[in-house]
Design a protein around this motif. Structure first.
Motif, PDB file in Angstrom:
ATOM      1  N   MET A 114       7.013  10.690 -48.120  1.00  0.00           N
ATOM      2  CA  MET A 114       8.457  11.424 -47.788  1.00  0.00           C
ATOM      3  C   MET A 114       8.399  12.988 -48.359  1.00  0.00           C
ATOM      4  SD  MET A 114      10.190   9.299 -46.206  1.00  0.00           S
ATOM      5  CE  MET A 114      11.813  10.031 -46.177  1.00  0.00           C
ATOM      6  N   ALA A 115       7.351  13.099 -49.069  1.00  0.00           N
ATOM      7  CA  ALA A 115       6.940  14.460 -49.679  1.00  0.00           C
ATOM      8  C   ALA A 115       6.595  15.439 -48.504  1.00  0.00           C
ATOM      9  CB  ALA A 115       5.965  14.480 -50.863  1.00  0.00           C
ATOM     10  N   LEU A 116       6.883  16.702 -48.740  1.00  0.00           N
ATOM     11  CA  LEU A 116       6.830  17.789 -47.663  1.00  0.00           C
ATOM     12  C   LEU A 116       5.455  18.596 -48.049  1.00  0.00           C
ATOM     13  CD1 LEU A 116      10.242  18.781 -46.813  1.00  0.00           C
ATOM     14  CD2 LEU A 116       8.980  17.063 -45.643  1.00  0.00           C
ATOM     15  N   SER A 117       5.167  18.615 -49.317  1.00  0.00           N
ATOM     16  CA  SER A 117       3.938  19.198 -49.680  1.00  0.00           C
ATOM     17  C   SER A 117       2.954  18.564 -50.551  1.00  0.00           C
ATOM     18  CB  SER A 117       4.343  20.448 -50.267  1.00  0.00           C
ATOM     19  OG  SER A 117       4.872  20.295 -51.569  1.00  0.00           O
ATOM     20  N   ASP A 118       1.903  18.920 -50.930  1.00  0.00           N
ATOM     21  CA  ASP A 118       0.896  18.192 -51.602  1.00  0.00           C
ATOM     22  C   ASP A 118       1.489  18.226 -53.140  1.00  0.00           C
ATOM     23  OD1 ASP A 118      -0.819  17.558 -49.733  1.00  0.00           O
ATOM     24  OD2 ASP A 118      -2.311  19.526 -50.048  1.00  0.00           O
ATOM     25  N   GLU A 119       2.000  19.485 -53.581  1.00  0.00           N
ATOM     26  CA  GLU A 119       2.655  19.193 -55.000  1.00  0.00           C
ATOM     27  C   GLU A 119       3.732  18.258 -55.026  1.00  0.00           C
ATOM     28  OE1 GLU A 119       5.189  22.488 -57.750  1.00  0.00           O
ATOM     29  OE2 GLU A 119       3.272  23.365 -56.552  1.00  0.00           O
ATOM     30  N   ALA A 120       4.513  18.418 -54.086  1.00  0.00           N
ATOM     31  CA  ALA A 120       5.775  17.285 -54.021  1.00  0.00           C
ATOM     32  C   ALA A 120       5.229  15.614 -53.974  1.00  0.00           C
ATOM     33  CB  ALA A 120       6.677  17.707 -52.751  1.00  0.00           C
ATOM     34  N   LYS A 121       4.211  15.638 -53.194  1.00  0.00           N
ATOM     35  CA  LYS A 121       3.474  14.326 -53.093  1.00  0.00           C
ATOM     36  C   LYS A 121       3.252  13.788 -54.436  1.00  0.00           C
ATOM     37  CE  LYS A 121       0.488  11.521 -50.333  1.00  0.00           C
ATOM     38  NZ  LYS A 121      -0.275  11.545 -49.050  1.00  0.00           N
ATOM     39  N   LYS A 122       2.382  14.908 -55.395  1.00  0.00           N
ATOM     40  CA  LYS A 122       1.884  14.370 -56.540  1.00  0.00           C
ATOM     41  C   LYS A 122       3.026  14.073 -57.502  1.00  0.00           C
ATOM     42  CE  LYS A 122      -2.242  16.976 -56.390  1.00  0.00           C
ATOM     43  NZ  LYS A 122      -2.978  18.253 -56.939  1.00  0.00           N
ATOM     44  N   GLU A 123       4.087  14.572 -57.261  1.00  0.00           N
ATOM     45  CA  GLU A 123       5.357  14.466 -58.134  1.00  0.00           C
ATOM     46  C   GLU A 123       5.992  13.233 -57.612  1.00  0.00           C
ATOM     47  OE1 GLU A 123       8.202  14.872 -60.991  1.00  0.00           O
ATOM     48  OE2 GLU A 123       6.519  15.510 -61.025  1.00  0.00           O
ATOM     49  N   PHE A 124       5.959  13.033 -56.501  1.00  0.00           N
ATOM     50  CA  PHE A 124       6.465  11.798 -56.022  1.00  0.00           C
ATOM     51  C   PHE A 124       5.690  10.447 -56.553  1.00  0.00           C
ATOM     52  CE2 PHE A 124       9.439  12.712 -52.048  1.00  0.00           C
ATOM     53  CZ  PHE A 124      10.261  13.724 -52.785  1.00  0.00           C
ATOM     54  N   GLN A 125       4.618  10.704 -56.423  1.00  0.00           N
ATOM     55  CA  GLN A 125       3.533   9.601 -57.016  1.00  0.00           C
ATOM     56  C   GLN A 125       3.801   9.233 -58.506  1.00  0.00           C
ATOM     57  OE1 GLN A 125      -0.228  11.446 -55.539  1.00  0.00           O
ATOM     58  NE2 GLN A 125      -0.193   9.809 -53.966  1.00  0.00           N
ATOM     59  N   ARG A 126       3.829  10.274 -59.257  1.00  0.00           N
ATOM     60  CA  ARG A 126       4.165  10.139 -60.695  1.00  0.00           C
ATOM     61  C   ARG A 126       5.372   9.435 -60.792  1.00  0.00           C
ATOM     62  NH1 ARG A 126       7.101  11.939 -64.518  1.00  0.00           N
ATOM     63  NH2 ARG A 126       8.432  13.491 -63.226  1.00  0.00           N
ATOM     64  N   ARG A 127       6.427   9.860 -60.201  1.00  0.00           N
ATOM     65  CA  ARG A 127       7.751   9.545 -60.403  1.00  0.00           C
ATOM     66  C   ARG A 127       7.794   7.942 -59.886  1.00  0.00           C
ATOM     67  NH1 ARG A 127      11.764   9.275 -62.888  1.00  0.00           N
ATOM     68  NH2 ARG A 127      13.503   9.419 -61.276  1.00  0.00           N
ATOM     69  N   ALA A 128       7.163   7.539 -58.841  1.00  0.00           N
ATOM     70  CA  ALA A 128       7.209   6.240 -58.199  1.00  0.00           C
ATOM     71  C   ALA A 128       6.532   5.310 -59.381  1.00  0.00           C
ATOM     72  CB  ALA A 128       6.303   6.099 -56.860  1.00  0.00           C
ATOM     73  N   ALA A 129       5.378   5.811 -59.925  1.00  0.00           N
ATOM     74  CA  ALA A 129       4.691   5.050 -61.045  1.00  0.00           C
ATOM     75  C   ALA A 129       5.488   4.793 -61.994  1.00  0.00           C
ATOM     76  CB  ALA A 129       3.388   5.699 -61.543  1.00  0.00           C
ATOM     77  N   GLU A 130       6.255   5.816 -62.528  1.00  0.00           N
ATOM     78  CA  GLU A 130       7.253   5.903 -63.320  1.00  0.00           C
ATOM     79  C   GLU A 130       8.331   4.626 -63.025  1.00  0.00           C
ATOM     80  OE1 GLU A 130       9.112   9.122 -66.225  1.00  0.00           O
ATOM     81  OE2 GLU A 130       9.903   9.361 -64.312  1.00  0.00           O
ATOM     82  N   ILE A 131       8.982   4.785 -62.262  1.00  0.00           N
ATOM     83  CA  ILE A 131       9.830   3.819 -61.627  1.00  0.00           C
ATOM     84  C   ILE A 131       9.210   2.501 -61.746  1.00  0.00           C
ATOM     85  CG2 ILE A 131      11.243   3.109 -59.615  1.00  0.00           C
ATOM     86  CD1 ILE A 131      11.435   6.219 -59.093  1.00  0.00           C
TER      87      ILE A 131
END
Length: 70
Positions: free
Chosen positions: A43-60
């Protein structure tokens, strides 16, 4: 560095999920699914956002593994 005590880890997990420790299993599952949908890396629109989403998904996912009630 000392590891967090189990109770502290669970409190942090509930905070990450944004739900009360008194929540039912159904409420926990609903919240988990909602968060995972919102932070899905596709769902991320940029590579930077994708990295943050991956980090948050792992945390969740980690928080979910600590609090899920089977």
């Amino acid at each position: 560095m000392a590891q967090a005590q189990p109770q502290q880890a669970n409190e942090k997990a509930y905070a990450i999920l944004g739900i009360s420790p008194l929540a039912s299993n159904e409420e926990l599952q609903t919240r988990y699914k909602s968060l995972m949908k919102g932070f899905h890396p596709d769902m991320a629109l940029s590579d930077e956002a994708k990295k943050e989403f991956q980090r948050r998904a792992a945390e969740i996912n980690e928080a979910w593994s600590l609090v899920k009630q089977e």
